[in-house]
Design a protein around this motif. Structure first.
Motif, short mmCIF file in Angstrom:
data_model
loop_
_atom_site.label_atom_id
_atom_site.label_comp_id
_atom_site.label_asym_id
_atom_site.label_seq_id
_atom_site.Cartn_x
_atom_site.Cartn_y
_atom_site.Cartn_z
N GLY A 249 24.00 52.40 41.69
CA GLY A 249 24.30 53.06 42.51
C GLY A 249 26.01 53.39 43.14
O GLY A 249 27.03 53.00 42.63
N GLN A 250 26.14 53.43 44.59
CA GLN A 250 27.63 53.35 45.04
C GLN A 250 28.10 51.87 45.45
O GLN A 250 29.45 51.90 45.81
N ARG A 251 27.40 50.47 45.00
CA ARG A 251 27.92 49.48 45.00
C ARG A 251 28.14 49.21 43.81
O ARG A 251 28.05 49.41 42.15
N ARG A 252 29.26 48.20 43.44
CA ARG A 252 30.15 47.40 42.85
C ARG A 252 29.40 46.20 42.64
O ARG A 252 30.26 45.63 44.22
N PHE A 253 29.19 45.01 42.24
CA PHE A 253 29.22 43.52 42.44
C PHE A 253 29.86 43.23 41.37
O PHE A 253 30.57 43.37 40.55
N LEU A 254 30.67 42.03 41.26
CA LEU A 254 31.46 41.29 41.48
C LEU A 254 31.48 39.33 41.66
O LEU A 254 30.85 39.07 42.52
N ASP A 255 31.31 38.54 40.26
CA ASP A 255 31.19 37.46 40.66
C ASP A 255 32.24 36.51 39.44
O ASP A 255 32.57 36.57 38.22
N MET A 256 32.62 35.93 40.35
CA MET A 256 33.01 35.06 39.25
C MET A 256 33.86 33.79 40.23
O MET A 256 33.44 33.11 41.67
N HIS A 257 34.51 32.31 39.30
CA HIS A 257 34.89 31.55 40.01
C HIS A 257 36.16 31.54 41.01
O HIS A 257 37.46 31.70 39.47
N MET A 258 37.08 30.56 41.02
CA MET A 258 37.96 30.32 41.56
C MET A 258 38.15 29.54 41.82
O MET A 258 37.83 27.89 42.24
N HIS A 259 39.52 28.84 41.10
CA HIS A 259 40.16 26.83 40.26
C HIS A 259 41.24 26.74 41.54
O HIS A 259 42.09 27.84 41.32
N MET A 260 40.96 25.73 42.23
CA MET A 260 41.70 25.15 42.93
C MET A 260 42.40 23.47 43.15
O MET A 260 41.12 23.07 42.64
N PRO A 261 43.51 23.14 43.49
CA PRO A 261 43.52 21.65 43.38
C PRO A 261 42.21 20.69 44.02
O PRO A 261 41.83 21.45 45.61
N ALA A 262 41.76 19.85 44.23
CA ALA A 262 40.66 19.18 43.95
C ALA A 262 41.46 18.59 45.48
O ALA A 262 40.16 18.31 46.56
N SER A 263 42.81 18.64 45.95
CA SER A 263 43.17 17.44 46.93
C SER A 263 43.50 18.64 47.99
O SER A 263 43.13 17.82 49.34
N TRP A 264 42.94 19.97 47.82
CA TRP A 264 42.13 21.32 48.82
C TRP A 264 41.05 20.35 50.02
O TRP A 264 40.25 20.07 49.48
N THR A 265 41.49 20.44 50.91
CA THR A 265 40.12 20.90 52.26
C THR A 265 39.28 22.05 51.96
O THR A 265 39.70 22.84 51.10
N LEU A 266 38.01 21.84 52.36
CA LEU A 266 37.08 22.51 52.14
C LEU A 266 37.48 24.59 53.10
O LEU A 266 37.64 25.43 53.02
N GLY A 267 38.47 23.59 54.23
CA GLY A 267 38.47 24.46 55.00
C GLY A 267 39.49 25.60 54.40
O GLY A 267 39.67 26.70 54.59
N ARG A 268 40.68 24.95 53.52
CA ARG A 268 42.20 25.68 52.79
C ARG A 268 40.88 26.45 52.31
O ARG A 268 41.79 27.61 52.22
N ALA A 269 40.39 26.05 51.49
CA ALA A 269 40.06 26.48 49.79
C ALA A 269 38.72 27.45 50.39
O ALA A 269 39.41 29.14 49.70
N ALA A 270 38.13 27.52 51.22
CA ALA A 270 37.14 28.64 52.32
C ALA A 270 38.32 29.78 52.48
O ALA A 270 37.99 30.98 52.31
N ALA A 271 39.75 29.36 53.08
CA ALA A 271 40.23 30.55 53.81
C ALA A 271 40.39 31.64 52.69
O ALA A 271 41.09 32.57 53.01
N VAL A 272 40.97 30.74 51.53
CA VAL A 272 41.74 31.30 50.60
C VAL A 272 41.07 32.43 49.87
O VAL A 272 40.89 33.62 49.90
N ARG A 273 39.54 32.00 49.56
CA ARG A 273 38.42 32.32 49.28
C ARG A 273 38.29 33.61 49.68
O ARG A 273 38.09 34.84 49.16
N GLY A 274 37.86 33.42 51.11
CA GLY A 274 38.49 34.20 51.94
C GLY A 274 38.80 36.24 52.20
O GLY A 274 38.90 37.32 52.46
N SER A 275 40.77 35.60 52.16
CA SER A 275 41.35 36.63 51.75
C SER A 275 41.28 37.10 50.64
O SER A 275 41.31 38.02 50.44
N GLN A 292 32.77 31.06 43.92
CA GLN A 292 32.44 29.98 43.54
C GLN A 292 33.32 29.53 43.68
O GLN A 292 34.50 29.74 42.44
N LEU A 293 33.74 27.69 44.85
CA LEU A 293 35.03 27.12 44.29
C LEU A 293 35.01 26.26 43.74
O LEU A 293 33.74 25.63 43.05
#
Length: 309
Positions: A249-275, A292-293
């Motif tokens: 209908g009026q909605r559009r849905f997107l699913d994907m993977h975001m890859h990043m360095p394993a050394s990143w903290t969960l907080g940093r990864a989550a912040a980038v994902r939110g952006s 998905q991270l």
């Protein structure tokens, strides 16, 4: 279209207007058929009856689609609009078959057309009303991404072309005296709206089967993601893959993977994902993104034979 107009011209309000206009056009076209006894104008009036039924059904479906997500429908009720489009397609096909049936009888038993001037005036007036409403609905359908509005607008345009064909046919009958032209025009009109009916049913089926988003929206998504992709030498720091989309209908849905360095903290990864999510939803209104991270050196596999059984 201005933001104020967009907020005012909601799908629900426009479909309510479509119901009112359909009632008016039915009255005008039925009167035109009554005073002329033209099977062409009868076919025009029959299509207006379909306009009324489809507008009422569309109004119900748009109301359902606007309901918020609940426990039984966690993704919302947006697909209800596809039922409106499919139902409208079915009604158009039924109307077309009815027009062919009525015109077939008149083809073998031609009847004179009476009071042509009044009949044509009433038909043209109702068509102008339908054309104006369709123009407004097309603009609102683009802004609201509403297939129910688009379907109703297309049907109204079909009605306008139907009336135009009938007017031409009756005018030719009046000046040539060829009474068989009246049912021939009606049959031609029926074939035209039959094509539109099948097209609406196809559009509806594609939406119900989770069709991917439009190419232009995918281009916007890729451009937005490119801003967040980073490389350090030959190594990719942030990258995206397995991007899948669907429309509802009026909605559009997107699913994907975001890859990043394993050394990143969960907080940093989550912040980038939110952006990234915020940027995507700002670039594509109505989009819902699920990301998905994953570490850079981990790949997800979707083609396992066990998943295909």
């Amino acid at each position: 279209m201005s933001p104020q107009a967009i907020r005012f011209l909601t799908p629900r309000r426009l479909l309510m207007a479509s119901v009112v206009v359909a009632i008016i056009t039915i009255a005008l076209k039925t009167l035109a058929w009554y005073i002329t006894d033209s099977v062409g104008l009868l076919s025009d009036a029959m299509e207006s009856l379909v306009n009324l039924a489809s507008a009422v059904f569309g109004l119900v479906m748009v109301t359902i689609a606007a309901r918020p997500a609940d426990e039984d429908h966690p993704y919302g009720h947006h697909k209800a609009e596809y039922f409106s489009s499919g139902f409208e397609g079915i009604l158009i096909i039924v109307a077309a078959l009815g027009i062919v049936w009525a015109a077939g009888h008149r083809l073998f038993d031609p009847q004179p057309i009476e009071q042509v001037g009044w009949g044509l005036a009433l038909s043209v007036g109702s068509s102008a009303l339908n054309g104006l409403l369709a123009w407004v609905m097309f603009g609102a359908a683009r802004e609201h991404r509403s297939i129910a509005l688009e379907a109703d607008a297309k049907h109204l345009v079909t009605d306008v072309w139907t009336s135009a064909g009938v007017v031409v046919g009756i005018t030719l009958v009046h000046f040539t005296g060829w009474l068989w032209l009246d049912p021939i025009v009606a049959i031609g009109v029926a074939l035209n709206i039959l094509r539109e009916g099948f097209h609406l049913m196809w559009r509806s089926s594609q939406g119900l089967m989770d069709e991917a988003v439009e190419p232009e929206i995918m281009d916007t998504v890729r451009e937005t993601l490119a801003v967040f992709e980073h490389r350090r030498g030959e190594t990719e720091i942030v990258r995206f893959d397995h991007i899948t989309t669907r429309k509802a209908g009026q909605r559009r849905f997107l699913d994907m993977h975001m890859h990043m360095p394993a050394s990143w903290t969960l907080g940093r990864a989550a912040a980038v994902r939110g952006s990234v999510e915020q940027a995507l939803m700002s670039a594509v209104p109505g989009l819902r993104a699920t990301i998905q991270l994953l570490p850079s050196d981990v790949e997800a596999h979707f083609d396992d034979t066990k998943d295909l059984i």
